[in-house]
Write an enzyme that holds these catalytic residues in place. Sequence first.
Site, PDB file in Angstrom:
ATOM      1  N   GLU A 231       0.829  -1.213   0.000  1.00  0.00           N
ATOM      2  CA  GLU A 231       0.000   0.000   0.000  1.00  0.00           C
ATOM      3  C   GLU A 231       0.861   1.260   0.000  1.00  0.00           C
ATOM      4  O   GLU A 231       0.549   2.224  -0.668  1.00  0.00           O
ATOM      5  CB  GLU A 231      -0.887  -0.027   1.267  1.00  0.00           C
ATOM      6  CG  GLU A 231      -1.957   1.014   1.322  1.00  0.00           C
ATOM      7  CD  GLU A 231      -3.143   0.725   0.401  1.00  0.00           C
ATOM      8  OE1 GLU A 231      -3.185  -0.368  -0.202  1.00  0.00           O
ATOM      9  OE2 GLU A 231      -4.012   1.605   0.277  1.00  0.00           O
ATOM     10  N   HIS A 232       1.928   1.260   0.774  1.00  0.00           N
ATOM     11  CA  HIS A 232       2.695   2.504   0.967  1.00  0.00           C
ATOM     12  C   HIS A 232       4.132   2.409   0.454  1.00  0.00           C
ATOM     13  O   HIS A 232       4.849   3.413   0.475  1.00  0.00           O
ATOM     14  CB  HIS A 232       2.733   2.869   2.464  1.00  0.00           C
ATOM     15  CG  HIS A 232       1.372   2.972   3.080  1.00  0.00           C
ATOM     16  ND1 HIS A 232       0.510   3.998   2.809  1.00  0.00           N
ATOM     17  CD2 HIS A 232       0.718   2.145   3.933  1.00  0.00           C
ATOM     18  CE1 HIS A 232      -0.622   3.815   3.483  1.00  0.00           C
ATOM     19  NE2 HIS A 232      -0.520   2.689   4.170  1.00  0.00           N
TER      20      HIS A 232
END
Length: 314
Positions: A231-232
């Site tokens: 996600e990051h």
Amino acid sequence: MARKFIIDTDPGVDDAQAILMAHAHPDVDLLGLSVVSGNVGLSHTLTNACHLVDLMREPVPVFPGCERPLGPRGEDAAFVHGSDGFGDLSLPEPVARPEVEQAANALVRLINEHPGEITVVAIGPLTNIAVALLLDPQLPDKLDRLVVMGGAVTGKGNVSNISAEFNIYSDPEAAALVFEAFDQIDLVDWEATMAHSYSFKVLDAWLASGTDHAKLFDRVSQAIRKFVVSEHGERLMRAADALAMAVALEPQSIQASSQCAVDIELTGSLTRGQTVVDWDSRTSKQPQCRIVTAFDMDRFLHLNEQAFKPFRAS
Ligand code: BDR
Ligand code: CA
């Protein structure tokens, strides 16, 4: 004399970390885990709490709490913590069993049995605490401290309503009751969590201790680590509940905070669940929250590390 803690929790990976931190601390008497649904449904959060009691090898009571919020049901965080909240490991059934007494009743009973002595560390949606308050509105006067992990104090949240944070967004009506009733809350929000991230490498060094709880945490945390990387694109732990626990354990290590009035937005179509902060005292509302913005990072890491060492003899 050891400080008496009750942890209101929805385990959850960072909840597990926070609970192990409290257990490892020499100055804490853990009176119970009051369990709520949140990260995943109550049947899973209860099972996970029981797994933690097995690991701690102490008869810490697990009180089953609310399985739905006061208002509409919201999102869960299974995509972060795994569909069982503990990384989908198909763990064997825990030996520990939940109590019969409901969490809100247990909170009211224990706080009345020990007036002025208990710290409640609330690291899940605030449903159980709100119900306890409805049962006993004098509860705030009888607590020593309430520490809440919740909110995103400048609107940089972590749920689909982008200005809100998971715990508050999961039950805004409960949060509103709690934030109205208490005249002093130590608030640890998502933005403070981001500011106190640490690398997977640091975590791995702690987990090399090889204790049973380090081994289990290593496995339980794999799903959330994968999520964070995909996600990051970062190999960073954001241990929200662990930071709240550090604030509960060592208030003297708070390095920066602001005392402000905080309200909960209930109706905004984009902002339901947001924590609205009166940074400049523009309202006449009593500033009931000490918003923690900086905590001694060395102490935070130390308290985390202790959680994975062999437990002290009880
Ligand atoms: C909070 O939400 C949950 O997913 C975590 O356990 C933590 O309590 C962070 O927003
Ligand atoms: Ca939590």
